[in-house]
Motif scaffolding. Sequence first.
Motif, short mmCIF file in Angstrom:
data_model
loop_
_atom_site.label_atom_id
_atom_site.label_comp_id
_atom_site.label_asym_id
_atom_site.label_seq_id
_atom_site.Cartn_x
_atom_site.Cartn_y
_atom_site.Cartn_z
N UNK A 1 -10.92 6.89 8.62
CA UNK A 1 -11.45 7.91 7.69
C UNK A 1 -10.32 8.80 7.17
N UNK A 2 -9.45 9.24 8.07
CA UNK A 2 -8.34 10.11 7.65
C UNK A 2 -7.38 9.37 6.73
N UNK A 3 -7.17 8.09 7.00
CA UNK A 3 -6.29 7.31 6.13
C UNK A 3 -6.86 7.21 4.73
N UNK A 4 -8.18 7.06 4.64
CA UNK A 4 -8.82 7.00 3.33
C UNK A 4 -8.74 8.31 2.57
N UNK A 5 -8.69 9.41 3.31
CA UNK A 5 -8.62 10.73 2.67
C UNK A 5 -7.19 11.13 2.31
N UNK A 6 -6.22 10.47 2.92
CA UNK A 6 -4.82 10.84 2.72
C UNK A 6 -4.30 10.32 1.38
N UNK A 7 -3.44 11.12 0.76
CA UNK A 7 -2.81 10.71 -0.49
C UNK A 7 -1.45 10.05 -0.28
N UNK A 8 -1.04 9.89 0.97
CA UNK A 8 0.25 9.27 1.26
C UNK A 8 0.25 7.82 0.79
N UNK A 9 1.42 7.31 0.51
CA UNK A 9 1.57 5.92 0.08
C UNK A 9 1.14 4.99 1.21
N UNK A 10 0.57 3.82 0.89
CA UNK A 10 0.14 2.89 1.95
C UNK A 10 1.27 2.54 2.92
N UNK A 11 2.49 2.35 2.40
CA UNK A 11 3.61 2.01 3.28
C UNK A 11 3.90 3.11 4.27
N UNK A 12 3.77 4.37 3.84
CA UNK A 12 4.00 5.49 4.74
C UNK A 12 2.95 5.54 5.83
N UNK A 13 1.69 5.33 5.45
CA UNK A 13 0.61 5.34 6.44
C UNK A 13 0.82 4.28 7.51
N UNK A 14 1.13 3.06 7.05
CA UNK A 14 1.30 1.96 8.00
C UNK A 14 2.51 2.20 8.89
N UNK B 1 3.97 -4.19 11.17
CA UNK B 1 4.70 -3.32 10.26
C UNK B 1 5.67 -4.09 9.40
N UNK B 2 6.39 -5.03 10.00
CA UNK B 2 7.32 -5.85 9.23
C UNK B 2 6.57 -6.72 8.22
N UNK B 3 5.40 -7.21 8.60
CA UNK B 3 4.61 -8.04 7.68
C UNK B 3 4.13 -7.24 6.48
N UNK B 4 3.77 -5.98 6.72
CA UNK B 4 3.33 -5.14 5.60
C UNK B 4 4.49 -4.89 4.64
N UNK B 5 5.68 -4.66 5.18
CA UNK B 5 6.86 -4.49 4.32
C UNK B 5 7.09 -5.75 3.48
N UNK B 6 6.91 -6.93 4.09
CA UNK B 6 7.07 -8.19 3.36
C UNK B 6 6.01 -8.33 2.28
#
Length: 819
Positions: free
Chosen positions: A686-699, A808-813
């Motif tokens: 829920x907090x991730x959905x409310x956050x305006x941070x970039x997806x890469x930052x969240x992950x 985390x590495x997979x998300x960066x890829x």
Amino acid sequence: MTGDPTASKGSAPGVGVMLFVLSTVTIALQIVQVRILSYTINHAFVYMAVSLAMLGFGLSGTLLSVWRGLLRIPPRTSVGACLVLFAVAAVVVHLAFAQVSHLVVPTHGLTILSPSAALLLMFSLPYLFAGMGVALALLADVGSVGRSYFVNLVGSAAGCFLIYPFFRTLGAAGSILAIAAAAALTAALAGHRVWRPLGAIVAIVAGATVPFAESVLRFAPDKSDQYAHAVEAFEVQQGGAVAPTLEFERWDPVGKIEVYRFPEPFQQFGGRTDSLFFAQDAGAGSVLFGLGAHPELGPLLADGTVYGLATNLRPQAEALIIGVGGAPDVLAALHNDAKTIQAAEINAGTVEAIRDVYPEFLGLPDPVSGRLKFVVADGRSWVRRFRDEFDVVQMTGADTYAASASGGSVLAENYLYTVEAFVDYLRAIKPDGVVSITRFSWESLRVLTTMLAALRELGVADPSQHVAILAQGPELAWGATLAKRVPFTASEIEQLKAVCAGSVELGPQTTIPVFEPIGFRLDTPIQALYLPAVGAGANGDGAPQALAVREQELLARTDVDFSAPTDDKPFFFSHTPLRTPTLEDLFRTEPAPRYNFEVTNYVVLATQIGLVALLLILGPLVVFFTRGLRLGAGLPVALYFGSIGTGFMLLEIALMQKCGLFLGHPNFSISTVLFSLLVFSGIGSYLAGRSNAAPGTKVAIAVLGMATWIGAFSLFSGGLFTDLLHLDLSVRIAIQIALIAPAGLCAGVMFPTCLGVVEAQAAHLSPWAIGLNGFTSVVASLAAIPTSLAIGFTWTLLLAGAIYLLAGASFWLLRRKAA
């Protein structure tokens, strides 16, 4: 569904309610189903049945990937349909299983190519509809996937707790019908109008049938377990059918308790009084002796069997009995004049039977006297609260091969039989107290090596002076290891010799007909296999040295594992070495000549189901390719969602094990760990959905946070749990929830964040990613216990941290592919 990941299709009213209820009833069904399977089939097959059932979750993603038209159906219609279909499937599958469970036999072998696997595969049907409903709800409004995932996880957490009171009240059959009624009723109230009539009908029929559930869904006990063997043996003796009377039954989250009365003369103890057969999940057999009417037979049990060895050495003892069963240890202690007895039993149904239903039959003392106190608790956790308090700590055959409520832990990991457990027992006795542990056949030899290791852990230089080994029964089937923190005295050795001599006359009278057909005869004299050579040094008359040689011989065996189990590898009953499966193992189709469920069988099963999952994962990619859809992001998506599915399952199972002793009961551990992980994962989502941070930052924050937390928990939790064990249970539960909360928050960020990115970059991969996450969770749950047996639960937990780093590495890829 391409474009910005926050784009919304709009979520119809009622979908959130249906998602919540569907999540709740799904996990409730899983918990009830594990108990049913543990009762009806051999414990090893529970592992396979649960795994095959969970394949339904992954298969739902595969089907949605191929038939994307299902995603265009309005969610109130599609999710409502899934609720109704889930309800119908849950009832129909269990109705069918109640009729065919006897066909699941151990000689089929533990493989998905066996006939038993074909029967058990039907359990995947309810989870197919459940998984499809969850996926459809999550993808209905991808802009709010964080909120939807929160609802999904919190609903699952609710199911962990809500099912237990219903289960105790309604039993397994009634719970199945209540779960189906709740699912169908939700579809009738919140779903599209097209499903309301059918949902209402299913809910009314299922709900109205609950009072008659035990008649409609009558599950038969396991045909390969102790109760069935006893019936078969008696029928051979009598030359006709034997119909034992079921006098007591109680479904409990730990296991189903039953008490049977066999017809005369098969139930007579000592030829004069009744003995009743006690079973947990149709096995873990014990006996209730009718000493209330014939107290004069008490000496047969107290002086003529291994049950009375320790309290013979310590009359007027303050005793702790771990594992009550039918209470033979309690009766032996009472007839050896024990002053007080604390009886710790993990199954509330057992305590109800012994304390509330059969006290007069057994001849138990008046509760007002305070001489006998029952405690519903895990014996190991209970004993850790005491130090130097008991004259005797005794445990005879306490175990169950039943699966835990999670369904994953069925390799008989048992914290009652580890080095640390034996240290706890030795610390709980007074300086001159006695610990008595009795197991059967080869298990008693592993008790010996574990006890010797525990004594050395306490600083005993020559453990051979601190143990005595006695046995009874044909081929010495019952092996009792007695141990003290100080050396045995000459008078104690003479007392044990006297008991052995006296049992020559008493032994033939200690007939236990309901035990004898399953090989547990006690009508033979007690034999001393090893007694310390009092007054002799380590090389005095050769006896102490002989014990050390015997220990080394056992530890050197390569065919049977006699090494001392530890809390990190608590696999006392897994006695065959782990080996690498061969191709012949993987593709064996012929029935097994005998059923020896070594740990390698579970590796084979995990590999086989992994191969099936791989085929179902690759299938949609072939379809995508033929449709000309982009597959460039397929590898990083697979790595990411596979990693978080695997990591979460390894994390969950390792935490359940590590928290079990701290909370004192497996249900508390399972419920608290699942609740904490699911609720705080939902909050993280829920907090991730409310956050305006970039997806890469969240992950990145979530992955690094998870890895850091796992490292800290692995290092510090053991000592922390030991220091805080004295606190009240409610406080310990609160501490446990607070400790797990950070891991849940981090885990909750990862799934919805990446799902939104995938939906934006390659929408056709979204349902495939959900299915892949489900498949890897199944395979990881299969692999978790064999992995833990090989490397221990601490390293399994650290492995989960490494897998999250891979995510985390997979998300960066994945982001690079999109750039």
